[in-house]
Write a protein that holds these residues in place. Structure first.
Motif, mmCIF file in Angstrom:
data_model
loop_
_atom_site.group_PDB
_atom_site.id
_atom_site.type_symbol
_atom_site.label_atom_id
_atom_site.label_comp_id
_atom_site.label_asym_id
_atom_site.label_seq_id
_atom_site.Cartn_x
_atom_site.Cartn_y
_atom_site.Cartn_z
ATOM 1 N N GLY A 1 0.815 -1.212 0.000
ATOM 2 C CA GLY A 1 0.000 0.000 0.000
ATOM 3 C C GLY A 1 0.846 1.258 0.000
ATOM 4 N N GLU A 2 1.879 1.284 0.840
ATOM 5 C CA GLU A 2 2.764 2.454 0.910
ATOM 6 C C GLU A 2 3.454 2.692 -0.434
ATOM 7 O OE1 GLU A 2 5.542 1.861 4.036
ATOM 8 O OE2 GLU A 2 4.064 2.022 5.653
ATOM 9 N N LEU A 3 3.898 1.625 -1.043
ATOM 10 C CA LEU A 3 4.648 1.735 -2.290
ATOM 11 C C LEU A 3 3.763 2.224 -3.433
ATOM 12 C CD1 LEU A 3 7.547 1.172 -3.178
ATOM 13 C CD2 LEU A 3 6.859 -1.152 -3.758
ATOM 14 N N LEU A 4 2.576 1.658 -3.555
ATOM 15 C CA LEU A 4 1.673 2.076 -4.632
ATOM 16 C C LEU A 4 1.172 3.502 -4.425
ATOM 17 C CD1 LEU A 4 -0.352 -1.245 -5.063
ATOM 18 C CD2 LEU A 4 1.367 -0.310 -6.627
ATOM 19 N N LYS A 5 0.973 3.872 -3.167
ATOM 20 C CA LYS A 5 0.544 5.240 -2.873
ATOM 21 C C LYS A 5 1.635 6.238 -3.220
ATOM 22 C CE LYS A 5 -1.477 8.056 0.816
ATOM 23 N NZ LYS A 5 -1.909 8.078 2.248
ATOM 24 N N ALA A 6 2.902 5.841 -3.034
ATOM 25 C CA ALA A 6 4.027 6.735 -3.316
ATOM 26 C C ALA A 6 4.275 6.885 -4.814
ATOM 27 C CB ALA A 6 5.289 6.209 -2.636
ATOM 28 N N CYS B 1 -7.546 -5.872 -6.438
ATOM 29 C CA CYS B 1 -7.341 -4.776 -7.393
ATOM 30 C C CYS B 1 -7.991 -3.496 -6.872
ATOM 31 C CB CYS B 1 -7.926 -5.147 -8.759
ATOM 32 S SG CYS B 1 -6.947 -6.362 -9.686
ATOM 33 N N GLU B 2 -9.194 -3.649 -6.323
ATOM 34 C CA GLU B 2 -9.901 -2.477 -5.787
ATOM 35 C C GLU B 2 -9.196 -1.930 -4.556
ATOM 36 O OE1 GLU B 2 -14.401 -1.268 -4.229
ATOM 37 O OE2 GLU B 2 -14.029 -3.208 -5.195
ATOM 38 N N GLU B 3 -8.757 -2.822 -3.679
ATOM 39 C CA GLU B 3 -8.097 -2.398 -2.448
ATOM 40 C C GLU B 3 -6.771 -1.689 -2.721
ATOM 41 O OE1 GLU B 3 -5.882 -4.496 1.391
ATOM 42 O OE2 GLU B 3 -7.423 -5.611 0.291
#
Length: 474
Positions: free
Chosen positions: A60-65, A218-220
């Motif tokens: 989550g952190e990586l995709l958000k960044a 995918c949604e999460e």
């Protein structure tokens, strides 16, 4: 376009986003947590749910960044010999890591050891999944009977993302329940260890698609619904693939342990049982392996205790300044060709202590210990599979020490070539597997460090003293 790659190791794990051109876009790491089981002499386990929380947190952190990056595929590589247990409801409820030895007290009673080696390319050992499962069944029959399926750590990540339970060839061979010649599970091997063959998953080659990532994930995570999951494999084989190694080239993978390997096109059998024969990622060729045992971890621990404030480049420079052997280290754990585990080790020096001695003498001794162990296994492998190359390929985090690289080149009297991506070789191997799935070309990396062999009487003298010390104390 990029790939989301999981590299689940022994000590720690990594989540990364890498482009199809092998450029690192982002990286997150976390430390693996293990629990000791005191009902055995040497048993560890992990909690898959706990590990998954860390996996998803980092993801989550990586995709958000990096919201600008489109993920086309997800894949995973992982430490060999680790497995996750799954029950009939599909819950991943128990984990047995490669460093778990709960089956040790029952291994001597296994019959037909020659046949086990002939079928699996491995001598009987608790390091493999069969021994771990046997030990679990002996003391925890309730946990064992709950098992509906097992898979590797990399296969487990695929199961989390797609619901498809498979094990890839290079991981299946690590169970000691897999006939590497027939490339299938073997019921006779299962019977020897008392394992129900019904818990073994289907086997596939690396780079094949396990299907699309679950819609809920995918949604999460914000992934495209077309995102696919491609099968990865064992970290050693992935690292070798990441070096662009060709058949009959020898590769040193310097990590927690130090495998020395080469790829051959056909099934190989060594009557003297001096090596392991692993399945390679394609499910057709094979990897011949010798191994110096635990080595890189020793160097990391020494640095943490005595050199936490010292940069690797400074440590290398201080070691290069040494002109006398003040002490000899013997901390490797294997004489691989003899299937012998070394239980004793330490630093050995003349008494009383030399007043010119300092902490960097211990660092040199340990680096030389690692080099001697690796080169010993290199020569052993060359005695099994003749190698006429003038060079050796290297990868793995252990090669961040340039001093170690030069010592290996000098002692082996071979040029050592380290690709620029050496520290993330397993990840780069996964990128190549994803590119294989999409039919994209995998160009060789032109960037590399090269260490040419020099005359080095100090490391030659050290090797003689190291051999004598290691033999005497064990």
């Amino acid at each position: 376009m990029a790939y989301l790659i999981y590299d689940i190791g022994t000590g720690n794990s990594r989540v990364s986003i890498v482009s199809e051109q092998k450029e690192m876009i982002g990286l997150r790491t976390f430390e693996n947590r293990y629990y000791r089981d005191f009902r055995y002499k040497d048993a560890l386990y992990f909690k898959p749910e706990e590990m998954l929380l860390e996996v998803m947190r980092c993801t989550g952190e990586l995709l958000k960044a990096h919201p600008e990056v489109r993920i086309e595929a997800v894949t995973a590589t992982s430490a060999r010999e680790s497995i996750v247990l799954i029950d009939r409801e599909g819950h991943w409820f128990y984990g047995l890591p490669n460093i778990d030895n709960r089956g040790e007290e029952w291994m001597d009673a296994i019959p037909g050891k020659d046949e086990v080696y002939r079928k699996t390319g491995r001598w009987v050992s608790t390091v493999f999944s069969a021994g771990k499962l046997m030990g679990l069944k002996k003391r925890y029959p309730d946990i064992y009977t709950r098992i509906e399926g097992i898979t590797s750590l990399s296969g487990w990540i695929g199961y989390v993302f797609t619901g498809e339970l498979v094990m890839e060839y290079s991981q299946a061979c690590e169970t000691q329940l897999f006939d590497i010649g027939k490339r299938e599970w073997d019921e006779k091997l299962c019977a020897l260890f008392g394992i129900n063959p019904g818990i073994l998953p289907r086997v596939c080659a690396a780079s094949v698609s396990l299907g699309r990532v679950k819609g809920s994930l995918c949604e999460e995570l914000g992934l495209q619904k077309e995102t696919v999951f491609t099968a990865g494999g064992a970290d050693t084989q992935a690292a070798v693939y990441g070096t662009d190694a060709c058949e009959k080239e020898i590769v040193i993978v310097s990590g927690t342990t130090s495998p020395v390997v080469t790829i051959v096109p056909e099934r190989f059998y060594d009557a003297a049982k001096r090596c392991w024969v692993d399945c390679y990622l394609d499910g057709r060729s094979y990897q011949i392996e010798t191994n110096a045992g635990v080595s890189g971890m020793n160097y990391q621990i020494l640095k943490r205790i005595f050199f936490e404030d010292v940069d690797y480049s400074v440590l290398d420079q201080k070691m290069r300044e040494k002109s006398r052997i003040m002490c000899v280290a013997s901390l490797g754990t294997l004489i691989f060709s003899e299937n012998k585990t070394l239980k004793n080790g330490g630093f050995f020096m003349a008494a009383p202590l030399d007043e010119e001695m300092d902490r960097y003498d211990f660092a040199f001794a340990l680096a030389a210990d690692i080099a001697c162990g690796i080169v010993t296994q290199y020569h052993s492998l060359c005695g099994i599979i003749p190698c006429e190359r003038s060079y050796i390929l290297g990868c793995g985090g252990g090669f961040q020490s340039e001093m170690l690289c030069q010592l290996i080149a000098d002692l082996a009297q071979k040029t050592l070539i380290i690709r620029s991506s050496y520290r993330q070789a397993s990840v780069i191997g996964c990128v190549k597997l994803c590119n294989d799935y999409f039919g994209r070309k995998n160009d060789k990396s032109p960037e590399k460090r090269v260490y040419h062999p020099r005359e080095n009487r100090m490391i030659e003298e050290y090797f003689d003293r190291w051999t004598a010390v290691r033999t005497r104390i064990n």
